[in-house]
Design a protein around this motif. Structure first.
Motif, PDB file in Angstrom:
ATOM      1  N   UNK A 184      41.175  55.675  49.233  1.00  0.00           N
ATOM      2  CA  UNK A 184      41.594  54.267  49.135  1.00  0.00           C
ATOM      3  C   UNK A 184      40.455  53.346  48.718  1.00  0.00           C
ATOM      4  N   UNK A 230      40.667  50.907  45.659  1.00  0.00           N
ATOM      5  CA  UNK A 230      41.896  50.124  45.452  1.00  0.00           C
ATOM      6  C   UNK A 230      41.685  48.604  45.572  1.00  0.00           C
ATOM      7  N   UNK A 236      42.449  47.790  42.030  1.00  0.00           N
ATOM      8  CA  UNK A 236      43.907  47.698  42.172  1.00  0.00           C
ATOM      9  C   UNK A 236      44.614  48.976  41.704  1.00  0.00           C
ATOM     10  N   UNK A 237      45.538  48.869  40.720  1.00  0.00           N
ATOM     11  CA  UNK A 237      46.323  50.072  40.379  1.00  0.00           C
ATOM     12  C   UNK A 237      45.482  51.147  39.689  1.00  0.00           C
ATOM     13  N   UNK A 238      44.270  50.801  39.237  1.00  0.00           N
ATOM     14  CA  UNK A 238      43.397  51.805  38.627  1.00  0.00           C
ATOM     15  C   UNK A 238      42.526  52.508  39.668  1.00  0.00           C
ATOM     16  N   UNK A 293      43.101  54.403  42.444  1.00  0.00           N
ATOM     17  CA  UNK A 293      43.312  55.806  42.825  1.00  0.00           C
ATOM     18  C   UNK A 293      43.063  56.796  41.691  1.00  0.00           C
ATOM     19  N   UNK A 306      49.169  48.552  49.962  1.00  0.00           N
ATOM     20  CA  UNK A 306      48.832  48.740  48.537  1.00  0.00           C
ATOM     21  C   UNK A 306      50.053  49.273  47.764  1.00  0.00           C
ATOM     22  N   UNK A 329      52.451  47.862  44.404  1.00  0.00           N
ATOM     23  CA  UNK A 329      52.486  48.700  43.200  1.00  0.00           C
ATOM     24  C   UNK A 329      51.137  49.262  42.811  1.00  0.00           C
ATOM     25  N   UNK A 330      50.197  49.301  43.769  1.00  0.00           N
ATOM     26  CA  UNK A 330      48.842  49.769  43.434  1.00  0.00           C
ATOM     27  C   UNK A 330      48.621  51.249  43.731  1.00  0.00           C
ATOM     28  N   UNK A 331      49.594  51.880  44.397  1.00  0.00           N
ATOM     29  CA  UNK A 331      49.464  53.309  44.710  1.00  0.00           C
ATOM     30  C   UNK A 331      50.765  54.026  44.361  1.00  0.00           C
ATOM     31  N   UNK A 332      50.674  55.277  43.935  1.00  0.00           N
ATOM     32  CA  UNK A 332      51.909  56.025  43.670  1.00  0.00           C
ATOM     33  C   UNK A 332      52.481  56.607  44.962  1.00  0.00           C
TER      34      UNK A 332
END
Lengths: 409, 107
Positions: A262, A265, A269-271, A273, B42, B46-49
């Motif tokens: 984590x 994050x 942000x969405x990049x 992980x 998160x 929408x920051x994690x799948x």
């Protein structure tokens, strides 16, 4: 042989890309989560010792045309050389398993597929890369990809650390409450073990001999050691600071990689992980390459076999067989479901225990005119080696009880 | 040598006090609640799948079942399962609520 500038540039890239691996990510993240900036000093201390020892490895190789293992065997005899090599081989075996485990975990973060399913494919790709690749291609390829780890520094800065406490933690230990002391010192031991890894000396000196270094390469060697290792350490500090910003205020203690994943994050942000998964996989793969080769170099040089990554496998069959056996044996713990983080932390502490064995020959070889001529160690270099041996011996005596008291907490 | 002996003694003495099992258990529960709160929050943004949150919830359940007993651990395990189910259903509102519950429980 490469030009001086190219050698420095590649050396620095290699150091930055090769510094961060599963051990430094795990120990730095644990340190930042549990003790905020209170353990940065151990990273700084380990890096200063590492800079001196790497410079000495390169100097010995450039002046004497001997690698460390080779010189130890020639100077002290086979019996003296054998036992430290065996101890280091056991440690390298565990560390290699941890690095391959790190690649598998990176792939698990990216795909969601359980880490143990990746163990055999990753081992095959690693073995194939070593079998067909040359030292330059493998090293530079993984190291350039490893520059992705700069994101940890970017993330740490974006998370607005408190600079004054950070500087204070870099200069001296910031002791925790007494009930956390065991965990604090065990984590410090693990950080030192992750930073001063003996396999790096064997890899560096063997690479220098393979690349045909001579006395003209000494300035470049010094710059590479200082600048490369310092920038490399900055990546580890980036992990520690990012963990301190994200996990410490929330009271999160790291016990699994799923938590460490984590870390990017909040900043990316969405990049976060995918970059973390990619960085973990790439830097652990680079380290796995280095450990496989370093172990095969050390064994081949101690036993007097043909060695060299740039030779064809048939021309150095026993050297190739050594890394082949090591790679495929090292994935057994992953296949058996051993917790990768626990294996990592255990192998880092074990690395610290064998450090005195690995470092002692530096003091003797780098003061021996037969090997280094007029390029002997100065008083500062000798003091650092003596201090590192002293520190490593204390660590060796304290690490085991600390693991029992604090490793699992 | 004397300095080394004193240093070792000091280090070991410093390590003489360790957390009680109760304190460790409480810390484990709180740590995993906070971790899952982060992951759940998160995911709602929408920051994690999905697979990331699933892995984190599975790891939490495994660690809590192994290292913690009592009703606090049971509540954390139940919340981990609820979070996983909400994520599987793509229910961001429910996941957000569970993340808030987890965060409050971790304080």
């Amino acid at each position: 042989m490469k030009s001086g500038f190219l050698q420095i540039a590649l050396g620095i890239i290699t150091s930055i890309g090769g510094f961060l691996e599963v051990g430094s990510i795990a120990t730095s993240a644990q340190a930042g989560a549990s003790f905020r900036y209170g353990l940065i000093w151990s990273l700084v201390l380990g890096t200063v010792c590492l800079i001196f020892l790497i410079e000495m490895s390169g100097r010995l190789a450039a002046v004497s045309k001997h690698t460390i293992a080779d010189a130890v065997r020639e100077r002290f005899g086979f019996n003296f050389a054998l036992w430290p090599r065996l101890a280091e081989l056991i440690v390298n075996f565990l560390v290699l398993g941890a690095e391959i485990g790190g690649v598998c975990l990176g792939l698990k973060v990216l795909t969601g597929i359980e880490a143990r399913w990746w163990a055999v494919p990753v081992a095959l790709v690693l073995w194939f890369a070593l079998w067909v690749g040359t030292l330059d291609v493998i090293e530079n390829g993984t190291s350039i990809l490893g520059l992705l780890t700069i994101v940890f520094v970017v993330a740490a800065v974006k998370m607005h650390p408190d600079w004054l406490p950070l500087l204070r933690g870099s200069a001296a230990p910031v002791l925790p409450p007494r009930d956390q002391s065991a965990h604090y010192w065990f984590t410090a031991v693990s950080i030192l073990g992750a930073t001063i890894s003996p396999f790096m000396f064997y890899f560096y000196s063997s690479g220098a001999v393979e690349d045909g270094w001579n006395e003209k390469n000494l300035p470049a060697n010094r710059v590479t050691a200082v600048v490369g290792m310092s920038f490399g350490a900055l990546m580890s500090i980036g992990v520690l600071v990012a963990a301190a910003q994200l996990f410490n205020p929330r009271g999160i203690d790291i016990s699994r990689y799923e938590q460490i994943a984590l870390i990017l994050t909040p900043a990316l942000h969405k990049w976060g992980w995918p970059v973390f998964g990619g960085a973990l996989a790439v830097c652990c793969f680079g380290a796995a390459v280095e450990i496989s080769l370093a172990s095969a170099y050390a064994i081949a040089q101690t036993l007097g076999w043909n060695w060299g990554e740039d030779e064809k496998p048939a021309e150095r069959a026993r050297f190739s067989l050594t890394y082949t056996i090591l790679i495929f044996l090292s994935i057994v713990p992953i296949l058996l479901g051993v917790d990768p983080l626990k294996q990592t932390i255990f192998s880092m502490a074990l690395t610290a225990i064998v450090l005195p064995l690995a470092i002692l020959p530096f003091l003797l070889l780098l003061n021996d005119e037969e090997f280094v001529g007029s390029h002997r160690n100065g008083p500062i270099g000798n003091t650092v080696v003596v201090f590192t041996i002293f520190m490593a011996s204390i660590i060796a005596l304290v690490a085991v009880p600390l693991e029992i008291l604090g490793g699992g907490s | 040598m004397r300095f080394a002996a004193v240093l070792i003694a000091l280090l070991l003495a410093a390590c003489g006090t360790k957390q009680t099992p109760d304190q460790r258990e409480k810390k484990t529960v709180q740590s995993w609640e906070a971790s899952l709160a982060l992951a759940g929050d998160a995911w709602t943004r929408g920051e994690l799948p999905k697979h990331f949150v699933r892995n984190a919830a599975d790891a939490a359940v495994e660690e809590l079942s192994k290292n913690a007993k009592g009703h606090e651990a049971a509540r954390a395990i139940a919340l981990a399962h609820q979070l996983e189910e909400a994520v599987e259903r793509d229910d961001r509102a429910a996941a957000g609520r569970i993340a808030i519950d987890l965060e409050e429980a971790s304080r």
